[in-house]
Design a protein around this motif. Structure first.
Motif, PDB file in Angstrom:
ATOM      1  N   PHE A  29     -43.721 -21.038 -46.719  1.00 11.25           N
ATOM      2  CA  PHE A  29     -42.428 -20.886 -46.065  1.00 11.25           C
ATOM      3  C   PHE A  29     -42.155 -19.409 -45.837  1.00 11.25           C
ATOM      4  CE2 PHE A  29     -41.567 -20.981 -50.656  1.00 11.25           C
ATOM      5  CZ  PHE A  29     -40.862 -19.803 -50.827  1.00 11.25           C
ATOM      6  N   GLN A  30     -41.196 -19.113 -44.983  1.00 17.38           N
ATOM      7  CA  GLN A  30     -40.753 -17.750 -44.738  1.00 17.38           C
ATOM      8  C   GLN A  30     -39.522 -17.459 -45.602  1.00 17.38           C
ATOM      9  OE1 GLN A  30     -40.701 -16.703 -40.405  1.00 17.38           O
ATOM     10  NE2 GLN A  30     -41.322 -18.827 -40.139  1.00 17.38           N
ATOM     11  N   ILE A  31     -39.236 -16.185 -45.824  1.00 11.82           N
ATOM     12  CA  ILE A  31     -38.102 -15.820 -46.678  1.00 11.82           C
ATOM     13  C   ILE A  31     -37.452 -14.531 -46.205  1.00 11.82           C
ATOM     14  CG2 ILE A  31     -39.611 -14.612 -48.326  1.00 11.82           C
ATOM     15  CD1 ILE A  31     -37.594 -15.465 -50.536  1.00 11.82           C
ATOM     16  N   SER A  32     -36.140 -14.484 -46.332  1.00 10.79           N
ATOM     17  CA  SER A  32     -35.361 -13.247 -46.189  1.00 10.79           C
ATOM     18  C   SER A  32     -34.480 -13.120 -47.425  1.00 10.79           C
ATOM     19  CB  SER A  32     -34.488 -13.270 -44.933  1.00 10.79           C
ATOM     20  OG  SER A  32     -35.278 -13.164 -43.764  1.00 10.79           O
ATOM     21  N   THR A  33     -34.301 -11.891 -47.901  1.00  9.20           N
ATOM     22  CA  THR A  33     -33.520 -11.659 -49.120  1.00  9.20           C
ATOM     23  C   THR A  33     -32.321 -10.769 -48.814  1.00  9.20           C
ATOM     24  OG1 THR A  33     -34.989  -9.820 -49.703  1.00  9.20           O
ATOM     25  CG2 THR A  33     -35.474 -11.971 -50.682  1.00  9.20           C
ATOM     26  N   TYR A  34     -31.197 -11.103 -49.453  1.00 11.71           N
ATOM     27  CA  TYR A  34     -29.953 -10.402 -49.184  1.00 11.71           C
ATOM     28  C   TYR A  34     -29.183 -10.180 -50.483  1.00 11.71           C
ATOM     29  CZ  TYR A  34     -30.915 -12.180 -44.464  1.00 11.71           C
ATOM     30  OH  TYR A  34     -31.514 -12.481 -43.271  1.00 11.71           O
ATOM     31  N   ILE A  35     -28.166  -9.315 -50.402  1.00 19.43           N
ATOM     32  CA  ILE A  35     -27.254  -9.101 -51.510  1.00 19.43           C
ATOM     33  C   ILE A  35     -25.844  -9.420 -51.020  1.00 19.43           C
ATOM     34  CG2 ILE A  35     -27.091  -6.627 -50.997  1.00 19.43           C
ATOM     35  CD1 ILE A  35     -26.674  -6.191 -54.032  1.00 19.43           C
ATOM     36  N   ALA A  36     -25.072 -10.142 -51.835  1.00 25.45           N
ATOM     37  CA  ALA A  36     -23.755 -10.623 -51.432  1.00 25.45           C
ATOM     38  C   ALA A  36     -22.646  -9.856 -52.144  1.00 25.45           C
ATOM     39  CB  ALA A  36     -23.632 -12.115 -51.737  1.00 25.45           C
ATOM     40  N   PHE A  37     -21.573  -9.576 -51.425  1.00 27.01           N
ATOM     41  CA  PHE A  37     -20.401  -8.889 -51.966  1.00 27.01           C
ATOM     42  C   PHE A  37     -19.162  -9.709 -51.639  1.00 27.01           C
ATOM     43  CE2 PHE A  37     -23.558  -5.745 -50.908  1.00 27.01           C
ATOM     44  CZ  PHE A  37     -23.551  -4.870 -51.982  1.00 27.01           C
ATOM     45  N   GLU A  38     -18.211  -9.714 -52.558  1.00 27.98           N
ATOM     46  CA  GLU A  38     -16.957 -10.412 -52.290  1.00 27.98           C
ATOM     47  C   GLU A  38     -16.097  -9.646 -51.296  1.00 27.98           C
ATOM     48  OE1 GLU A  38     -14.930 -11.305 -55.879  1.00 27.98           O
ATOM     49  OE2 GLU A  38     -16.405 -12.812 -56.541  1.00 27.98           O
ATOM     50  N   SER A  39     -16.153  -8.320 -51.340  1.00 23.39           N
ATOM     51  CA  SER A  39     -15.277  -7.522 -50.464  1.00 23.39           C
ATOM     52  C   SER A  39     -16.091  -6.743 -49.439  1.00 23.39           C
ATOM     53  CB  SER A  39     -14.431  -6.549 -51.287  1.00 23.39           C
ATOM     54  OG  SER A  39     -15.215  -5.482 -51.785  1.00 23.39           O
ATOM     55  N   LEU A  40     -15.523  -6.604 -48.266  1.00 24.27           N
ATOM     56  CA  LEU A  40     -16.146  -5.827 -47.196  1.00 24.27           C
ATOM     57  C   LEU A  40     -16.268  -4.373 -47.593  1.00 24.27           C
ATOM     58  CD1 LEU A  40     -17.200  -5.465 -44.298  1.00 24.27           C
ATOM     59  CD2 LEU A  40     -14.805  -5.319 -43.539  1.00 24.27           C
ATOM     60  N   SER A  41     -15.268  -3.837 -48.288  1.00 27.16           N
ATOM     61  CA  SER A  41     -15.293  -2.415 -48.647  1.00 27.16           C
ATOM     62  C   SER A  41     -16.471  -2.093 -49.557  1.00 27.16           C
ATOM     63  CB  SER A  41     -13.980  -2.020 -49.326  1.00 27.16           C
ATOM     64  OG  SER A  41     -13.751  -2.790 -50.492  1.00 27.16           O
ATOM     65  N   ASN A  42     -16.756  -2.954 -50.544  1.00 29.04           N
ATOM     66  CA  ASN A  42     -17.896  -2.712 -51.430  1.00 29.04           C
ATOM     67  C   ASN A  42     -19.219  -2.757 -50.672  1.00 29.04           C
ATOM     68  OD1 ASN A  42     -16.301  -2.356 -53.673  1.00 29.04           O
ATOM     69  ND2 ASN A  42     -16.525  -4.464 -54.404  1.00 29.04           N
ATOM     70  N   ALA A  43     -19.328  -3.691 -49.734  1.00 33.55           N
ATOM     71  CA  ALA A  43     -20.552  -3.780 -48.926  1.00 33.55           C
ATOM     72  C   ALA A  43     -20.738  -2.523 -48.088  1.00 33.55           C
ATOM     73  CB  ALA A  43     -20.495  -5.017 -48.038  1.00 33.55           C
ATOM     74  N   LEU A  44     -19.655  -2.042 -47.483  1.00 33.93           N
ATOM     75  CA  LEU A  44     -19.738  -0.836 -46.653  1.00 33.93           C
ATOM     76  C   LEU A  44     -20.081   0.396 -47.489  1.00 33.93           C
ATOM     77  CD1 LEU A  44     -16.669  -1.418 -44.304  1.00 33.93           C
ATOM     78  CD2 LEU A  44     -19.089  -1.459 -43.646  1.00 33.93           C
ATOM     79  N   LEU A  45     -19.481   0.498 -48.673  1.00 34.21           N
ATOM     80  CA  LEU A  45     -19.746   1.646 -49.533  1.00 34.21           C
ATOM     81  C   LEU A  45     -21.210   1.688 -49.970  1.00 34.21           C
ATOM     82  CD1 LEU A  45     -16.515   1.675 -51.741  1.00 34.21           C
ATOM     83  CD2 LEU A  45     -17.234   3.457 -50.136  1.00 34.21           C
ATOM     84  N   LEU A  46     -21.743   0.556 -50.425  1.00 32.97           N
ATOM     85  CA  LEU A  46     -23.142   0.543 -50.865  1.00 32.97           C
ATOM     86  C   LEU A  46     -24.088   0.746 -49.695  1.00 32.97           C
ATOM     87  CD1 LEU A  46     -25.136   0.252 -53.187  1.00 32.97           C
ATOM     88  CD2 LEU A  46     -25.235  -2.195 -52.686  1.00 32.97           C
ATOM     89  N   GLY A  47     -23.795   0.095 -48.569  1.00 43.05           N
ATOM     90  CA  GLY A  47     -24.649   0.269 -47.395  1.00 43.05           C
ATOM     91  C   GLY A  47     -24.671   1.712 -46.929  1.00 43.05           C
ATOM     92  N   GLY A  48     -23.521   2.355 -46.913  1.00 38.92           N
ATOM     93  CA  GLY A  48     -23.465   3.760 -46.509  1.00 38.92           C
ATOM     94  C   GLY A  48     -24.188   4.665 -47.476  1.00 38.92           C
ATOM     95  N   TRP A  49     -24.009   4.396 -48.782  1.00 39.87           N
ATOM     96  CA  TRP A  49     -24.689   5.227 -49.782  1.00 39.87           C
ATOM     97  C   TRP A  49     -26.203   5.066 -49.681  1.00 39.87           C
ATOM     98  CZ3 TRP A  49     -28.009   4.247 -53.873  1.00 39.87           C
ATOM     99  CH2 TRP A  49     -28.253   5.350 -54.716  1.00 39.87           C
ATOM    100  N   MET A  50     -26.676   3.838 -49.527  1.00 37.97           N
ATOM    101  CA  MET A  50     -28.117   3.599 -49.431  1.00 37.97           C
ATOM    102  C   MET A  50     -28.710   4.305 -48.209  1.00 37.97           C
ATOM    103  SD  MET A  50     -29.659   1.810 -51.801  1.00 37.97           S
ATOM    104  CE  MET A  50     -31.077   1.202 -50.895  1.00 37.97           C
ATOM    105  N   THR A  51     -28.006   4.247 -47.095  1.00 36.40           N
ATOM    106  CA  THR A  51     -28.493   4.907 -45.881  1.00 36.40           C
ATOM    107  C   THR A  51     -28.598   6.420 -46.088  1.00 36.40           C
ATOM    108  OG1 THR A  51     -27.497   3.182 -44.496  1.00 36.40           O
ATOM    109  CG2 THR A  51     -28.053   5.269 -43.430  1.00 36.40           C
ATOM    110  N   ALA A  52     -27.550   7.024 -46.625  1.00 44.06           N
ATOM    111  CA  ALA A  52     -27.557   8.468 -46.864  1.00 44.06           C
ATOM    112  C   ALA A  52     -28.602   8.850 -47.903  1.00 44.06           C
ATOM    113  CB  ALA A  52     -26.166   8.924 -47.311  1.00 44.06           C
ATOM    114  N   PHE A  53     -28.695   8.073 -48.970  1.00 40.50           N
ATOM    115  CA  PHE A  53     -29.650   8.358 -50.042  1.00 40.50           C
ATOM    116  C   PHE A  53     -31.082   8.296 -49.520  1.00 40.50           C
ATOM    117  CE2 PHE A  53     -32.100   7.001 -53.866  1.00 40.50           C
ATOM    118  CZ  PHE A  53     -31.784   8.059 -54.695  1.00 40.50           C
ATOM    119  N   GLY A  54     -31.372   7.288 -48.706  1.00 38.94           N
ATOM    120  CA  GLY A  54     -32.720   7.153 -48.146  1.00 38.94           C
ATOM    121  C   GLY A  54     -33.089   8.310 -47.237  1.00 38.94           C
TER     122      GLY A  54
END
Length: 372
Positions: free
Chosen positions: A212-237
């Motif tokens: 089978f094929q697979i995609s993996t994700y991480i879930a957040f309850e709030s949009l703000s937490n998702a945006l903060l982590l996504g932004g930090w990961m992008t800058a850190f990388g």
């Protein structure tokens, strides 16, 4: 603080001293390696284990290191009858065994899996170990030199069969609305996807089971937490690729991660208050359906739950892998080799061992529910 621990013999070795590692390996039935980053410290321990007849497991979550080990040591482990199984911590036992459980109980053809991890914290928050920070930095800054594509073609040279219905393409940030899980979703950059793909390759070539094929994700309850982590990961990388900025990031992990990573790791309270959930949504077809003509029409779900993933959960995972390797030797693959957790342990009692450490798997069909 555990009575009797002081009675055990201590062997001191050094990853930069091959002779000390060999002396250790000659005295071992099984080596459990928890010393990372593994791309810096892992391979000498693997080499010592393989050359001196010791089995080996670790808690690595670094795809380049794990696949390099398979590429370099697969033949020698088979010849020496030694088992080497990487990623036996939270990376990637829940995902690898959870998707394998889903596939074996799907009652049809599993086409693809979308996996969502959710880490739950209380008011005390959570701080990961700075070792994970350095490992992440090293992996992000070394993507080009790792040459993962070449390694994967070496260890998985054959194309696997696929249906025309692929795992859905999602955006970088999107909202999930399932009965059992709702939230804002980002791609999960861990090792889980690559581990599962290796397990599927093995299952197809050794057991004749359709992958089978697979995609993996991480879930957040709030949009703000998702945006903060996504932004930090992008800058850190991005910053990790520049030597000047990399030195700054290495010198101040706590400040540069806004205390998401600390040398001290999480506090006891943070560990006791956190727990994880990992959701594996499977889509496929009923037995007898034409998988190349019909849209996927069957659903199933496996949910893996457990305690703090960083320390308590990882300890339970690696201990369960050790018990499976030592106590269920007759249920391992017949030949030594470099394996993923699902390939090595699917026929053992590892799910029972994991349950004893508070890590459980629940299989949910569309109209029925059963505790595994």
């Amino acid at each position: 603080g555990v009575p009797g621990v002081s009675e055990y013999h201590v062997i001191i070795s050094d990853t930069s001293d091959d002779e000390s590692l060999a002396r250790m390996a000659k005295q071992a039935t099984l080596i459990i390696n928890a010393v990372g980053p593994f791309r810096l410290h892992g391979e000498p321990v693997v080499k010592a284990a393989v050359e001196n007849g010791a089995n080996y497991i670790d808690v690595s979550g670094e795809p380049a290191y794990l696949e390099k080990v398979e590429m370099k040591y697969a033949r020698q482990t088979r010849e020496n009858g030694v088992y080497v199984v990487g990623a036996c911590g939270w990376d990637s036992i829940p995902c690898d065994l959870g998707t394998d459980l889903l596939k074996r109980n799907f009652d049809g053809t599993l086409g693809y899996v979308e996996a969502f991890v959710k880490n739950n914290f209380e008011a005390s928050g959570y701080s990961y170990s700075s070792t994970s920070y350095y490992t992440l930095m090293d992996s992000l800054s070394s993507t080009e030199e790792d040459n993962l594509g070449q390694m994967r073609r070496s260890i998985m040279p054959d194309r696997l069969p696929k249906t025309k219905f692929k795992v859905p393409e999602r955006g970088l940030l999107w909202k999930l609305k399932e009965n059992s899980l709702q939230g804002w979703i980002l791609p999960f950059p861990g090792a889980d996807k690559s581990i599962v793909q290796r397990s599927q390759y093995y299952d197809y070539h050794v057991n004749g089971k359709r992958p089978f094929q697979i995609s993996t994700y991480i879930a957040f309850e709030s949009l703000s937490n998702a945006l903060l982590l996504g932004g930090w990961m992008t800058a850190f990388g991005m910053l990790s690729k520049f030597s000047t900025m990399r030195k700054l990031l290495e010198s101040y992990p706590e400040q540069c991660s806004f205390n998401m990573f600390k040398d001290s790791g999480p506090t006891k309270q943070q560990m006791e208050e956190s727990h994880f959930e990992y959701f594996f949504f499977g889509r496929g077809w009923y037995d007898g359906d034409n998988v190349d003509e019909l849209n996927p029409n069957k659903k199933a779900l496996v949910v893996c739950s457990g305690p703090d993933l960083g320390y308590i959960g990882t300890s339970g995972c690696i201990a369960s892998a050790a018990l499976a390797l030592l106590d269920d030797a007759d249920k391992l693959p017949k030949q030594g080799g470099v394996y993923t957790t699902a390939s090595a342990f699917r026929d053992t009692h590892i799910l029972d061992y994991l349950k004893s450490f508070g890590i459980t798997f629940e299989l949910i069909h569309e109209k029925e529910k059963s505790k595994m």
